[in-house]
Motif scaffolding. Structure first.
Motif, PDB file in Angstrom:
ATOM      1  N   ALA A   1      80.271  13.499  29.290  1.00  0.00           N
ATOM      2  CA  ALA A   1      81.268  12.487  28.935  1.00  0.00           C
ATOM      3  C   ALA A   1      81.733  12.657  27.499  1.00  0.00           C
ATOM      4  O   ALA A   1      82.930  12.555  27.204  1.00  0.00           O
ATOM      5  N   ALA A   2      80.779  12.919  26.598  1.00  0.00           N
ATOM      6  CA  ALA A   2      81.148  13.131  25.199  1.00  0.00           C
ATOM      7  C   ALA A   2      82.080  14.334  25.062  1.00  0.00           C
ATOM      8  O   ALA A   2      83.049  14.309  24.286  1.00  0.00           O
ATOM      9  N   TYR A   3      81.798  15.374  25.817  1.00  0.00           N
ATOM     10  CA  TYR A   3      82.655  16.565  25.786  1.00  0.00           C
ATOM     11  C   TYR A   3      84.049  16.244  26.330  1.00  0.00           C
ATOM     12  O   TYR A   3      85.063  16.635  25.749  1.00  0.00           O
ATOM     13  N   LEU A   4      84.095  15.492  27.433  1.00  0.00           N
ATOM     14  CA  LEU A   4      85.390  15.150  28.034  1.00  0.00           C
ATOM     15  C   LEU A   4      86.205  14.251  27.117  1.00  0.00           C
ATOM     16  O   LEU A   4      87.419  14.431  26.975  1.00  0.00           O
ATOM     17  N   VAL A   5      85.543  13.274  26.493  1.00  0.00           N
ATOM     18  CA  VAL A   5      86.242  12.384  25.566  1.00  0.00           C
ATOM     19  C   VAL A   5      86.792  13.169  24.383  1.00  0.00           C
ATOM     20  O   VAL A   5      87.882  12.893  23.881  1.00  0.00           O
ATOM     21  N   GLN A   6      86.028  14.171  23.949  1.00  0.00           N
ATOM     22  CA  GLN A   6      86.454  14.998  22.815  1.00  0.00           C
ATOM     23  C   GLN A   6      87.621  15.904  23.187  1.00  0.00           C
ATOM     24  O   GLN A   6      88.537  16.118  22.388  1.00  0.00           O
TER      25      GLN A   6
ATOM     26  N   THR B   1      79.450  11.586  18.800  1.00  0.00           N
ATOM     27  CA  THR B   1      77.993  11.713  18.928  1.00  0.00           C
ATOM     28  C   THR B   1      77.315  10.357  18.816  1.00  0.00           C
ATOM     29  O   THR B   1      76.431  10.017  19.612  1.00  0.00           O
ATOM     30  N   ASN B   2      77.717   9.558  17.828  1.00  0.00           N
ATOM     31  CA  ASN B   2      77.129   8.233  17.677  1.00  0.00           C
ATOM     32  C   ASN B   2      77.455   7.328  18.855  1.00  0.00           C
ATOM     33  O   ASN B   2      76.622   6.526  19.292  1.00  0.00           O
ATOM     34  N   ASN B   3      78.668   7.463  19.379  1.00  0.00           N
ATOM     35  CA  ASN B   3      79.016   6.690  20.567  1.00  0.00           C
ATOM     36  C   ASN B   3      78.142   7.100  21.753  1.00  0.00           C
ATOM     37  O   ASN B   3      77.700   6.260  22.543  1.00  0.00           O
ATOM     38  N   MET B   4      77.903   8.419  21.869  1.00  0.00           N
ATOM     39  CA  MET B   4      77.056   8.919  22.945  1.00  0.00           C
ATOM     40  C   MET B   4      75.643   8.361  22.819  1.00  0.00           C
ATOM     41  O   MET B   4      75.026   7.949  23.807  1.00  0.00           O
ATOM     42  N   MET B   5      75.121   8.305  21.593  1.00  0.00           N
ATOM     43  CA  MET B   5      73.785   7.747  21.377  1.00  0.00           C
ATOM     44  C   MET B   5      73.745   6.263  21.733  1.00  0.00           C
ATOM     45  O   MET B   5      72.784   5.781  22.354  1.00  0.00           O
ATOM     46  N   ALA B   6      74.805   5.545  21.360  1.00  0.00           N
ATOM     47  CA  ALA B   6      74.850   4.108  21.641  1.00  0.00           C
ATOM     48  C   ALA B   6      74.837   3.844  23.138  1.00  0.00           C
ATOM     49  O   ALA B   6      74.110   2.959  23.619  1.00  0.00           O
ATOM     50  N   PHE B   7      75.602   4.618  23.880  1.00  0.00           N
ATOM     51  CA  PHE B   7      75.657   4.380  25.309  1.00  0.00           C
ATOM     52  C   PHE B   7      74.470   4.985  26.046  1.00  0.00           C
ATOM     53  O   PHE B   7      74.117   4.530  27.136  1.00  0.00           O
ATOM     54  N   ALA B   8      73.832   5.979  25.425  1.00  0.00           N
ATOM     55  CA  ALA B   8      72.556   6.442  25.964  1.00  0.00           C
ATOM     56  C   ALA B   8      71.503   5.346  25.808  1.00  0.00           C
ATOM     57  O   ALA B   8      70.688   5.107  26.712  1.00  0.00           O
ATOM     58  N   ALA B   9      71.530   4.658  24.662  1.00  0.00           N
ATOM     59  CA  ALA B   9      70.603   3.540  24.444  1.00  0.00           C
ATOM     60  C   ALA B   9      70.843   2.441  25.470  1.00  0.00           C
ATOM     61  O   ALA B   9      69.900   1.876  26.042  1.00  0.00           O
TER      62      ALA B   9
ATOM     63  N   LEU C   1      78.160   6.618  40.969  1.00  0.00           N
ATOM     64  CA  LEU C   1      78.949   5.551  40.357  1.00  0.00           C
ATOM     65  C   LEU C   1      78.710   5.525  38.846  1.00  0.00           C
ATOM     66  O   LEU C   1      79.654   5.471  38.043  1.00  0.00           O
ATOM     67  N   GLY C   2      77.444   5.552  38.444  1.00  0.00           N
ATOM     68  CA  GLY C   2      77.118   5.554  37.023  1.00  0.00           C
ATOM     69  C   GLY C   2      77.620   6.790  36.307  1.00  0.00           C
ATOM     70  O   GLY C   2      78.126   6.715  35.178  1.00  0.00           O
ATOM     71  N   PHE C   3      77.482   7.949  36.964  1.00  0.00           N
ATOM     72  CA  PHE C   3      77.937   9.201  36.351  1.00  0.00           C
ATOM     73  C   PHE C   3      79.444   9.155  36.098  1.00  0.00           C
ATOM     74  O   PHE C   3      79.928   9.590  35.049  1.00  0.00           O
ATOM     75  N   ALA C   4      80.198   8.621  37.073  1.00  0.00           N
ATOM     76  CA  ALA C   4      81.652   8.530  36.914  1.00  0.00           C
ATOM     77  C   ALA C   4      82.030   7.544  35.822  1.00  0.00           C
ATOM     78  O   ALA C   4      83.065   7.698  35.151  1.00  0.00           O
ATOM     79  N   GLU C   5      81.204   6.542  35.613  1.00  0.00           N
ATOM     80  CA  GLU C   5      81.527   5.516  34.620  1.00  0.00           C
ATOM     81  C   GLU C   5      81.195   5.942  33.184  1.00  0.00           C
ATOM     82  O   GLU C   5      81.688   5.343  32.226  1.00  0.00           O
ATOM     83  N   SER C   6      80.391   6.961  33.023  1.00  0.00           N
ATOM     84  CA  SER C   6      79.861   7.306  31.697  1.00  0.00           C
ATOM     85  C   SER C   6      80.919   7.539  30.611  1.00  0.00           C
ATOM     86  O   SER C   6      80.663   7.236  29.444  1.00  0.00           O
ATOM     87  N   PRO C   7      82.122   8.070  30.901  1.00  0.00           N
ATOM     88  CA  PRO C   7      83.094   8.241  29.803  1.00  0.00           C
ATOM     89  C   PRO C   7      83.848   6.975  29.422  1.00  0.00           C
ATOM     90  O   PRO C   7      84.594   6.991  28.435  1.00  0.00           O
ATOM     91  N   ILE C   8      83.687   5.880  30.172  1.00  0.00           N
ATOM     92  CA  ILE C   8      84.586   4.740  30.000  1.00  0.00           C
ATOM     93  C   ILE C   8      84.391   4.038  28.661  1.00  0.00           C
ATOM     94  O   ILE C   8      85.339   3.893  27.871  1.00  0.00           O
ATOM     95  N   PHE C   9      83.181   3.580  28.367  1.00  0.00           N
ATOM     96  CA  PHE C   9      83.004   2.817  27.139  1.00  0.00           C
ATOM     97  C   PHE C   9      83.095   3.683  25.879  1.00  0.00           C
ATOM     98  O   PHE C   9      83.607   3.212  24.864  1.00  0.00           O
TER      99      PHE C   9
ATOM    100  N   LYS D   1      90.548  17.200  18.532  1.00  0.00           N
ATOM    101  CA  LYS D   1      90.013  17.743  19.786  1.00  0.00           C
ATOM    102  C   LYS D   1      89.038  18.907  19.583  1.00  0.00           C
ATOM    103  O   LYS D   1      88.506  19.428  20.541  1.00  0.00           O
ATOM    104  N   ARG D   2      88.826  19.331  18.339  1.00  0.00           N
ATOM    105  CA  ARG D   2      87.902  20.443  18.091  1.00  0.00           C
ATOM    106  C   ARG D   2      86.522  19.899  17.732  1.00  0.00           C
ATOM    107  O   ARG D   2      86.384  19.065  16.849  1.00  0.00           O
ATOM    108  N   ILE D   3      85.485  20.382  18.435  1.00  0.00           N
ATOM    109  CA  ILE D   3      84.119  19.937  18.159  1.00  0.00           C
ATOM    110  C   ILE D   3      83.623  20.579  16.867  1.00  0.00           C
ATOM    111  O   ILE D   3      83.705  21.790  16.686  1.00  0.00           O
ATOM    112  N   LYS D   4      83.116  19.757  15.962  1.00  0.00           N
ATOM    113  CA  LYS D   4      82.567  20.242  14.697  1.00  0.00           C
ATOM    114  C   LYS D   4      81.063  19.992  14.714  1.00  0.00           C
ATOM    115  O   LYS D   4      80.610  18.854  14.583  1.00  0.00           O
ATOM    116  N   TRP D   5      80.314  21.066  14.863  1.00  0.00           N
ATOM    117  CA  TRP D   5      78.876  20.927  15.112  1.00  0.00           C
ATOM    118  C   TRP D   5      78.116  20.411  13.899  1.00  0.00           C
ATOM    119  O   TRP D   5      77.055  19.787  14.047  1.00  0.00           O
TER     120      TRP D   5
END
Length: 491
Positions: free
Chosen positions: A102-107, A400-408, A145-153, A258-262
């Motif tokens: 989801a993080a990759y798709l959002v990016q 990345t921080n958004n991904m951590m928040a929604f992983a939490a 259902l959950g997997f499809a929802e993961s990019p939403i928030f 749109k470019r990922i900066k590691w």
């Protein structure tokens, strides 16, 4: 070097500027507060209702399982309380497994295409739940259902950062996280429960098909409503696009890239604030997993009938939403009181769960009121959800921080249902402990922000930050909060 990192951001901005003929008019608009407010109102009018209803539909498709259980799903499919805990948890596991892609798709993808596609998908999986014949099928569909929802928030979070100033973000985040789903699920469930008794299909199956169908229709409609970013939004004129971009300049959080900066990803993972907030959100999100999965069953266990339980669950949405809005408003009234508000708010669900646990069973109305109080946890969670947006600069670091928040959030929602599967009393005690531990974590987050701000001020005083002239101001460049000399953390 910082200027070269912002080249992708610059293209959209310079295009907007080049298409605007009268520079004097533009500068006047930026400085004219009524004009800036008019642009914000226009963004609010066209964006926030879409994010609000999307968030609400997301919650509907997750919590409807509680009413389905009350209407005979567990009996028809021979599912015990431990199985119901897994049915509640598997959605969050799907969200968690989907966070990295989801993080990759959002990016990488346009949000106005990504979000509608995912809504249609999870709506389809919800409808298919109505055809499930056994426990494994329910589990598989709920995971998808959950997997499809993961990019939403994460997408909603990015929208909020792209469109609003720091002071405006907490209230908008509380709006798209508004938990009014029970106000939709309650009446529809009641209608199906009353009118579906003589239907050829089981009420719980009809419930899934109805809710999933609403979601699919909404997903198709959002294709026409959502923008990719402020610089390409068709409803804004060129002048309004320019004003919209410069409105968020004071955030110092940059705009879309749109470019990922590691190096930004690494910086996010090594920041202690990220992990303190992660733990806080795991604890608070466990209320979501526990209370929503067993919502109607908890009310039913207090001594109310099935149809009564469905209707009495409706105020929980009002409690969640009102607590979120109140916390958001209080959190922006004075500088740096968000963490204090988060800590104080945790006392309300702590008290609510303690009262449900200790009040005599014959006081069912009192225990019901205490149950409603427990739902104030959502105010603490939504306010914490605004912190990554406000305290992070650099698009890859924000993602990345958004991904951590929604992983939490996912982890908390996974573990929450298992607090209740053996005995409801154990669930109340565990949730009390979660709220109690969250309070010092909120204080720790504030303390880290204070220390990092002081360290940056010392570095500035010692001349360790270079002042570099940029074609664009530093606030709009895609560099991190640590790299920005004037960035200060909010708490």
């Amino acid at each position: 070097m910082a200027e070269s990192k912002a080249i992708n951001d610059r293209e959209n901005i310079e295009l907007v500027v080049s298409q605007t003929n009268d520079d004097n008019v533009i500068e006047k608009q930026i400085e004219d507060e009524p004009e800036a407010r008019a642009v914000r109102r226009k963004i609010d009018l066209h964006l926030m209702p879409v994010l609000f209803f999307t968030g609400m539909i997301s919650a509907v498709d997750k919590i409807v399982v509680s009413n389905a259980a009350l209407y005979g799903m567990t009996k028809d499919l021979h599912i015990n309380s431990n199985g119901l805990s897994w049915i509640g948890a598997i959605v969050a596991i799907g969200i968690f497994c989907g966070e990295v892609p989801a993080a990759y798709l959002v990016q990488r993808l346009k949000l106005n295409l990504l979000v509608p596609t995912m809504i249609v998908l999870w709506g389809a999986f919800t409808m298919l739940l109505g055809a499930a014949q056994n426990f494994p099928t329910i589990m598989a569909l709920r995971f998808l259902l959950g997997f499809a929802e993961s990019p939403i928030f994460p997408s909603c979070q990015v929208y909020c950062v792209m469109m609003y100033t720091q002071a405006e973000q907490p209230l908008r985040i509380s709006i798209y996280l508004a938990a009014l789903a029970s106000l939709i699920v309650g009446p529809i469930s009641y209608g199906i429960g009353v009118g579906g008794k003589d239907a050829s299909i089981a009420s719980w199956r009809l419930l899934f098909i109805t809710m999933g169908g609403i979601t699919v229709l909404w997903g198709f409609w959002t294709f026409f409503l959502l923008p990719a970013n402020p610089a390409t939004w068709r409803i804004l004129s060129d002048k309004e696009k320019y004003v919209a971009i410069h409105r968020i300049q004071s955030n110092q959080t940059g705009i879309e890239n749109k470019r990922i900066k590691w190096y930004q990803v690494r910086e996010a993972l090594l920041d202690p604030k990220s992990w303190v907030l992660f733990l806080y959100q795991v604890l608070i999100a466990s209320f979501t997993g526990g209370l929503t999965t067993f919502a109607s069953l908890i009310v039913n266990g207090l001594g109310y009938g099935p149809l009564q339980s469905v209707l009495l669950g409706m105020p929980t949405g009002a409690m969640q939403t009102s607590s979120a809005v109140i916390c958001a408003i209080v959190g922006v009234q004075a500088k740096n009181i968000r963490c204090l508000t988060m800590a104080i708010t945790c006392l309300v669900p702590l008290m609510g769960t303690a009262l449900i646990w200790k009040l005599p069973t014959h006081l069912k109305h009192g225990r019901l009121a205490a149950y409603y109080l427990a739902y104030c946890f959502w105010g603490a969670y939504t306010l914490s959800a605004s912190l990554p947006a406000q305290n992070t600069s650099g698009h890859s670091k924000k993602v990345t921080n958004n991904m951590m928040a929604f992983a939490a959030y996912s982890i908390g929602t996974v573990i929450g249902p298992f607090f209740f599967h053996a005995a409801y009393e154990n669930g109340y005690i565990t949730l009390m402990c979660c709220a109690a531990i969250a309070i010092p974590l909120a204080a720790s987050y504030a303390g880290i922000c204070v220390l990092q701000n002081r360290a940056k001020e010392r570095a500035v005083a010692e001349g360790r930050y270079d002042h570099t002239d940029h074609v664009l101001s530093e606030e709009l460049l895609d560099i991190t909060d640590r790299e920005k000399r004037d960035f200060r953390y909010q708490y």
